[in-house]
Write a protein that holds these residues in place. Structure first.
Motif, short mmCIF file in Angstrom:
data_model
loop_
_atom_site.label_atom_id
_atom_site.label_comp_id
_atom_site.label_asym_id
_atom_site.label_seq_id
_atom_site.Cartn_x
_atom_site.Cartn_y
_atom_site.Cartn_z
N GLU A 1 0.80 -1.23 0.00
CA GLU A 1 0.00 0.00 0.00
C GLU A 1 0.83 1.28 0.00
O GLU A 1 0.32 2.37 0.28
N LEU A 2 2.12 1.17 -0.32
CA LEU A 2 2.96 2.37 -0.34
C LEU A 2 2.69 3.16 -1.62
O LEU A 2 2.81 2.63 -2.73
N GLU A 3 2.34 4.41 -1.46
CA GLU A 3 2.16 5.30 -2.60
C GLU A 3 3.47 6.06 -2.84
O GLU A 3 3.93 6.79 -1.97
N PHE A 4 4.05 5.85 -4.00
CA PHE A 4 5.32 6.53 -4.28
C PHE A 4 5.34 7.07 -5.69
O PHE A 4 4.62 6.60 -6.57
N GLU A 5 6.21 8.05 -5.88
CA GLU A 5 6.35 8.70 -7.19
C GLU A 5 7.79 9.11 -7.38
O GLU A 5 8.44 9.59 -6.45
N PHE A 6 8.32 8.90 -8.59
CA PHE A 6 9.68 9.33 -8.90
C PHE A 6 9.68 10.78 -9.38
O PHE A 6 8.84 11.17 -10.19
N ILE A 7 10.61 11.55 -8.87
CA ILE A 7 10.75 12.94 -9.29
C ILE A 7 11.48 12.99 -10.63
O ILE A 7 12.54 12.40 -10.79
N ASP A 8 10.89 13.67 -11.58
CA ASP A 8 11.49 13.82 -12.91
C ASP A 8 12.40 15.05 -12.88
O ASP A 8 11.96 16.18 -13.10
N ALA A 9 13.67 14.82 -12.55
CA ALA A 9 14.61 15.93 -12.44
C ALA A 9 15.99 15.45 -12.85
O ALA A 9 16.32 14.27 -12.73
N SER A 10 16.81 16.36 -13.30
CA SER A 10 18.20 16.06 -13.60
C SER A 10 19.00 16.15 -12.31
O SER A 10 18.51 15.82 -11.24
N CYS A 11 20.23 16.62 -12.39
CA CYS A 11 21.12 16.65 -11.22
C CYS A 11 20.60 17.61 -10.15
O CYS A 11 20.06 18.67 -10.44
N CYS A 12 20.81 17.21 -8.90
CA CYS A 12 20.42 18.06 -7.76
C CYS A 12 21.34 19.26 -7.61
O CYS A 12 21.03 20.20 -6.87
N GLY A 13 22.49 19.23 -8.29
CA GLY A 13 23.46 20.32 -8.18
C GLY A 13 24.55 20.03 -7.18
O GLY A 13 25.40 20.89 -6.93
N GLY A 14 24.54 18.83 -6.58
CA GLY A 14 25.56 18.50 -5.58
C GLY A 14 26.89 18.21 -6.24
O GLY A 14 27.82 19.00 -6.18
N GLY A 15 27.00 17.06 -6.87
CA GLY A 15 28.21 16.74 -7.63
C GLY A 15 29.48 16.78 -6.83
O GLY A 15 30.42 17.50 -7.20
N GLY A 16 29.55 16.03 -5.72
CA GLY A 16 30.76 16.03 -4.89
C GLY A 16 30.98 17.37 -4.22
O GLY A 16 30.12 17.85 -3.47
N SER A 17 32.08 18.05 -4.54
CA SER A 17 32.38 19.34 -3.91
C SER A 17 31.80 20.51 -4.69
O SER A 17 31.90 21.66 -4.25
N PHE A 18 31.18 20.24 -5.84
CA PHE A 18 30.69 21.30 -6.73
C PHE A 18 29.81 22.31 -6.00
O PHE A 18 29.94 23.52 -6.19
N ALA A 19 28.92 21.84 -5.15
CA ALA A 19 27.96 22.72 -4.47
C ALA A 19 28.62 23.68 -3.50
O ALA A 19 28.01 24.69 -3.12
N TYR A 20 29.85 23.37 -3.09
CA TYR A 20 30.52 24.19 -2.07
C TYR A 20 31.61 25.07 -2.66
O TYR A 20 32.26 25.82 -1.93
N GLU A 21 31.79 25.02 -3.96
CA GLU A 21 32.84 25.79 -4.60
C GLU A 21 32.34 27.20 -4.93
O GLU A 21 31.25 27.37 -5.50
N LYS A 22 33.12 28.19 -4.59
CA LYS A 22 32.74 29.60 -4.72
C LYS A 22 32.20 29.92 -6.11
O LYS A 22 31.15 30.54 -6.25
N GLU A 23 32.93 29.48 -7.14
CA GLU A 23 32.58 29.85 -8.50
C GLU A 23 31.43 29.04 -9.06
O GLU A 23 30.91 29.35 -10.14
#
Length: 440
Positions: A363-385
């Motif tokens: 009875e679990l209702e679930f749905e997949f989010i249709d999205a590309s990358c979350c923007g994390g990418g290892g250290s990418f999200a924390y890099e100034k530029e």
């Protein structure tokens, strides 16, 4: 202007060795780059795909897989200008390593690996090399979790320290750095009993560096689920000994990545020889054993290991299909579950396995989010530029999807994904293993 590195420099740096086992590329870096046939599929406006997050937010062809490939060809041919070289450097660093191009480009252009090769060159280190070394060596820093937690807490709470770190080493002041867990993974099944004691139902969980340091509860959840299903569960790397090398590979420190990978291969040899399933909970780390280990010119064990590595959901889905996964589950929650897939999960088609496993829960209702990358990418999200690009990637589709389901429980297997969702949407998330534990 002739580039500082010609093809002979790339060969002497060992770049050709990294591609020696990839039939498509013919054994060297130049051929790995040349597989792009300019079909321009990476420039098409698409929704249901992973490729290419940086192009989606920049809308600049140079930031597409094909655009990067064209600039790399000019570099290798000695035809690149100083302006183009800077454009190439910016574009390569803006790659989040999602592997969407490897799956979705008909030529199989693997920009994630090419990026690591590119960053391995001394000329391409850039002004933030100290920051790169810090992120690359995070698994070593996590050996001192309490000290690291105190240091990062102080940094997160102090605007002055945030600004100083942004100015001096390029870590964005706008983003809080994740804190290591208060609890460490210590209660683990022994892995040193030797191959003679390996049973027919033995499985090995890879205790990857990130999950071990930041989310150790995921391992205990996975262990309980698999043990209740009748498996003899072992851990590799539970106490910080084994490191898969992902952070070094992504940062371009290929020699260090090769060293760590070689040690882990030695530790896994008894299980490889006995064809024991190796299960990973963090997609980027687990799939490195299946993919990048074969590109690093390691021992002949790497191809055998690749055949035995499964993501958590892939292993359970396989066992369901074989009629071996017998586990009584109940509905743990009475609200909807939304699932965000890690880019590497999507790149290997593992979301089908996620769906199969989630259907085990009544009875679990679930749905997949249709999205590309979350923007994390290892250290990418924390890099100034790159912080603003990271936030834009999150806001493209993931943020609206989460906002549309404010009461839903969020499931995300990737550490970076969970960090981004917590930071930008203020939502707690569960790993699939934790959801299954709730359903026991």
């Amino acid at each position: 202007m002739k580039p500082n590195l010609d093809w002979s420099d790339y060969e002497s740096a060992g770049l050709g060795d990294a591609y020696a086992d990839i039939p498509r590329t013919g054994g060297n870096f130049a051929k790995a780059v040349s597989v792009c046939i300019n079909s321009l599929v990476c420039l098409r406006p698409v929704t249901k795909s992973v490729m290419c997050p940086s192009f989606r937010v920049r809308q600049d062809a140079a930031y597409s897989p094909g655009g990067r490939s064209r600039l790399l060809k000019r570099l290798l041919n000695g035809e690149i200008s100083a302006e183009e070289k800077q454009q190439l450097d910016d574009a390569m660093r803006a790659c989040v390593g999602c592997k969407g191009c490897k799956r979705e480009c008909e030529s199989g252009l693997d920009l994630a690996t090419i990026r690591s090769e590119y960053l391995s060159q001394p000329d391409n280190r850039g002004r933030y090399s100290l920051r790169d070394r810090l992120f690359a060596n995070l698994p070593l820093l996590l050996r001192f979790p309490h000290l690291l937690r105190i240091s990062l807490t102080l940094r997160n709470r102090s605007p002055l320290i945030r600004r100083w770190m942004e100015h001096s080493i390029g870590i964005s002041a706008r983003v809080a750095l994740p804190l290591p867990s208060d609890h460490q993974l210590t209660e683990t099944p022994a892995v040193s009993n030797g191959w003679a004691e390996i049973k027919s139902n033995t499985v090995v969980i890879l205790a990857d560096s990130l999950s071990r340091g930041f989310s150790p509860q995921i391992f205990m959840a996975a262990q309980e689920v698999l043990a209740r299903a009748g498996y003899d569960v072992r851990f590799i790397g539970a106490k910080g000994g084994a490191m898969e090398g992902r952070s070094w590979f992504s940062s371009g420190y290929l020699d260090k990545a090769r060293e760590k990978a070689s040690r882990l291969l030695d530790d896994l040899t008894p299980y490889i020889d006995k064809q024991v399933p190796i299960i990973g909970l963090e997609p980027s780390s687990a799939l490195m054993l299946r993919d990048e280990y074969q590109q690093l010119g390691l021992t002949d064990k790497a191809p055998d290991l690749a055949k035995q590595v499964y993501l958590f959901e892939e292993f359970i889905a396989r066992e369901i299909s074989a009629g071996r996964f017998m586990l009584a589950l109940s509905t743990p929650i009475r609200k909807k579950v939304v699932v965000h897939g890690h880019c590497h999960q999507k790149a290997v088609g593992a979301m089908k396995s996620m769906r199969k496993v989630l259907k085990l829960i009544p009875e679990l209702e679930f749905e997949f989010i249709d999205a590309s990358c979350c923007g994390g990418g290892g250290s990418f999200a924390y890099e100034k530029e790159h912080q603003q690009d990271s936030e834009k990637m999150f806001n493209l589709a993931l943020q609206p999807a989460l906002a549309a389901e404010p009461e839903a429980l969020v499931v995300a297997n990737g550490f970076s994904c969970r960090s981004q969702i917590l930071h930008y949407a203020d939502r707690q998330t569960l790993h699939l293993a934790e959801l299954l534990k709730l359903a026991l």
